[in-house]
Scaffold this active site. Structure first.
Site, PDB file in Angstrom:
ATOM      1  N   TYR A 195       0.845  -1.199   0.000  1.00  0.00           N
ATOM      2  CA  TYR A 195       0.000   0.000   0.000  1.00  0.00           C
ATOM      3  C   TYR A 195       0.885   1.256   0.000  1.00  0.00           C
ATOM      4  O   TYR A 195       1.080   1.902   1.017  1.00  0.00           O
ATOM      5  CB  TYR A 195      -0.997  -0.045   1.167  1.00  0.00           C
ATOM      6  N   ARG A 202       1.374   6.505   7.288  1.00  0.00           N
ATOM      7  CA  ARG A 202       2.032   5.655   8.289  1.00  0.00           C
ATOM      8  C   ARG A 202       2.935   6.509   9.174  1.00  0.00           C
ATOM      9  O   ARG A 202       2.983   6.348  10.389  1.00  0.00           O
ATOM     10  CB  ARG A 202       2.859   4.558   7.601  1.00  0.00           C
ATOM     11  N   ASP A 240      -5.543  -8.934  11.079  1.00  0.00           N
ATOM     12  CA  ASP A 240      -5.903  -9.128   9.677  1.00  0.00           C
ATOM     13  C   ASP A 240      -6.411 -10.559   9.496  1.00  0.00           C
ATOM     14  O   ASP A 240      -6.071 -11.445  10.290  1.00  0.00           O
ATOM     15  CB  ASP A 240      -4.696  -8.879   8.761  1.00  0.00           C
ATOM     16  N   ALA A 267     -11.566  -8.307  11.746  1.00  0.00           N
ATOM     17  CA  ALA A 267     -11.328  -7.052  12.483  1.00  0.00           C
ATOM     18  C   ALA A 267     -12.595  -6.545  13.172  1.00  0.00           C
ATOM     19  O   ALA A 267     -12.525  -6.017  14.285  1.00  0.00           O
ATOM     20  CB  ALA A 267     -10.799  -5.992  11.528  1.00  0.00           C
ATOM     21  N   ASP A 284      -8.013   0.654   8.542  1.00  0.00           N
ATOM     22  CA  ASP A 284      -7.803   0.871   7.102  1.00  0.00           C
ATOM     23  C   ASP A 284      -8.450  -0.275   6.331  1.00  0.00           C
ATOM     24  O   ASP A 284      -7.760  -1.134   5.783  1.00  0.00           O
ATOM     25  CB  ASP A 284      -6.281   0.943   6.842  1.00  0.00           C
ATOM     26  N   CYS A 324     -10.993   3.908   1.212  1.00  0.00           N
ATOM     27  CA  CYS A 324     -10.181   3.782   0.012  1.00  0.00           C
ATOM     28  C   CYS A 324     -11.126   3.612  -1.164  1.00  0.00           C
ATOM     29  O   CYS A 324     -11.171   2.574  -1.799  1.00  0.00           O
ATOM     30  CB  CYS A 324      -9.300   2.560   0.226  1.00  0.00           C
TER      31      CYS A 324
END
Ligand code: SAH
Length: 380
Positions: A195, A202, A240, A267, A284, A324
């Site tokens: 990404y 970050r 994840d 999540a 995210d 996103c």
């Protein structure tokens, strides 16, 4: 030669650098092929681009100059857009971002000494050999690997494809980003492997933590946010669903000399059941809204993440939450977070709104090029 003529009045937005022509805006299509010229209703020339016989987007403008889309075009385009990549503190960045870089249908990412290419349209597929020559000439890359294995290709009548186009690939590839090192699986990772668009975010998220802070990194993928925060002394848990991504995440923590707890879980469920408290929660989630009809589920996901994150945050704690997708605007992101806060009887301050970095250029003349929005919300 392929020649397309627009309906009356439809030339204005093209002249103002909006690169898409929809099928119902076309008056007629003359000749054959996938690369052609676009004309206004009065016969004046507008631009050169690619035609798609099947997609809703019938034509994509590459340039307003009358010239062939050959190796020279791609070489000049790479030179012209290079300044948008200057000073990036990484050897991994986006080299070409489709319409934003006058190469509709093409995405090229650089990973250290190699390149990963994605071809998204039928017309781009036709031009691929010319782009490949230009890329090899300019970068002298160790490899060019194609990652066109995404479902969206079907809309263009293309089959998914991946494979080596040039050179030799030693996978995973080691990249440097700021002071960090990451392993990138360009063959099987998500998107083209990493990404890249979260590079600056970050760094920003990690600037919010200090020694001993507690951080939850939801949808952590290969550990980008987690590693940055752990390096600042935070105690980080990354979550994840993807076991392969978590394996690389553990490896990435190790090579950066930090310890992170990585958990394989959904999540949403993890957050709902968790009883810890945190200084920072990063969320995210994947781009679940490619189409307008999926927008509601993305809105719901944002609300749900915020709703369950708030009780886990200490006073003054931060929720760094991203969407996103072009489909959800920054206003709508803030609205979903505000609704969740209201439902919890809490108040939030939006400290900073952050977008994609400039190697993924956002053109205001092409609103669809803005997809990444992250909000840093402080619980007050
Ligand atoms: N923040 C990451 C990128 C996140 S991409 C980075 O900076 O590198 C989205 C991630 O969400 C993917 O790794 C995908 O495996 C994961 N994912 C998708 N649905 C999930 C779910 N329900 N629970 C946990 N992870 C999920």
């Amino acid at each position: 030669m392929l020649k397309l003529v627009l309906k009356k009045g439809k030339e204005k937005k093209v002249k103002h650098f909006y690169p898409w022509v929809f099928r119902d805006e076309l008056e007629r299509v003359e000749g054959e092929g996938l690369v052609g010229e676009l004309y206004a209703h009065d016969g004046s020339f507008l631009g050169v681009g690619t035609y798609s016989p099947v997609s809703r987007i019938a034509f994509r403008v590459f340039t307003h100059e009358r010239r062939p889309l050959d190796e020279a075009y791609f070489k000049e385009t790479l030179e012209r857009t290079a300044f948008l990549r200057e000073g990036i503190p990484s050897d991994a960045y986006r080299v070409l971002y489709s319409e934003s870089d006058q190469t509709p249908g093409f995405i090229v990412d650089r990973y250290a000494d190699g390149l990963v290419l994605q071809v998204r349209t039928l017309g781009a597929e036709k031009l691929k050999p010319e782009l490949l020559k230009a890329l090899v000439e300019r970068f002298r890359p160790a490899f060019v690997y194609e990652r066109s294995d995404f479902v969206g290709r079907k809309d263009e009548g293309l089959e998914p494809f991946k494979g080596l186009l040039w050179g030799e690939l030693k996978n995973p590839v080691l990249i440097r980003e700021h002071e960090f090192t990451f392993l990138v699986d360009v063959e099987r990772g998500l998107k083209t492997g990493f990404y890249l668009d979260q590079r600056e975010n970050r760094l920003y998220a990690s600037s919010l933590v200090k020694e001993g802070s507690r951080v939850l990194d939801l949808f952590c993928y290969t550990g980008g946010f987690s590693v940055y925060c752990a390096k600042r002394g935070a105690r980080v848990t990354g979550v994840d669903l993807n076991e392969r991504a978590l394996e690389l995440a553990r490896e990435n923590a190790r090579i950066n000399g930090v310890e992170v707890e990585f958990v394989k879980a959904n999540a949403f469920e993890y957050l709902e059941q968790d009883r810890s408290s945190y200084d920072l929660i990063i969320a995210d989630p994947p781009a679940i809204a490619k189409a307008r009809k999926e927008k509601e589920s993305l809105k719901w996901a944002v609300w749900k993440l915020a709703y369950h994150a708030f009780p886990r945050l200490r006073r003054g704690g931060r929720l760094f939450i991203c969407v996103c997708s072009y489909q959800l605007s920054a206003d709508e992101l803030a609205r979903q977070v505000r609704l969740a806060a209201t439902d919890r009887g809490r108040k939030v301050v939006l400290k900073e709104l952050r977008l994609q970095p400039y190697d993924h250029p956002y053109l205001p003349t092409f609103p669809e090029s803005l997809y990444l929005k992250c909000g840093d919300f402080i619980l007050v």
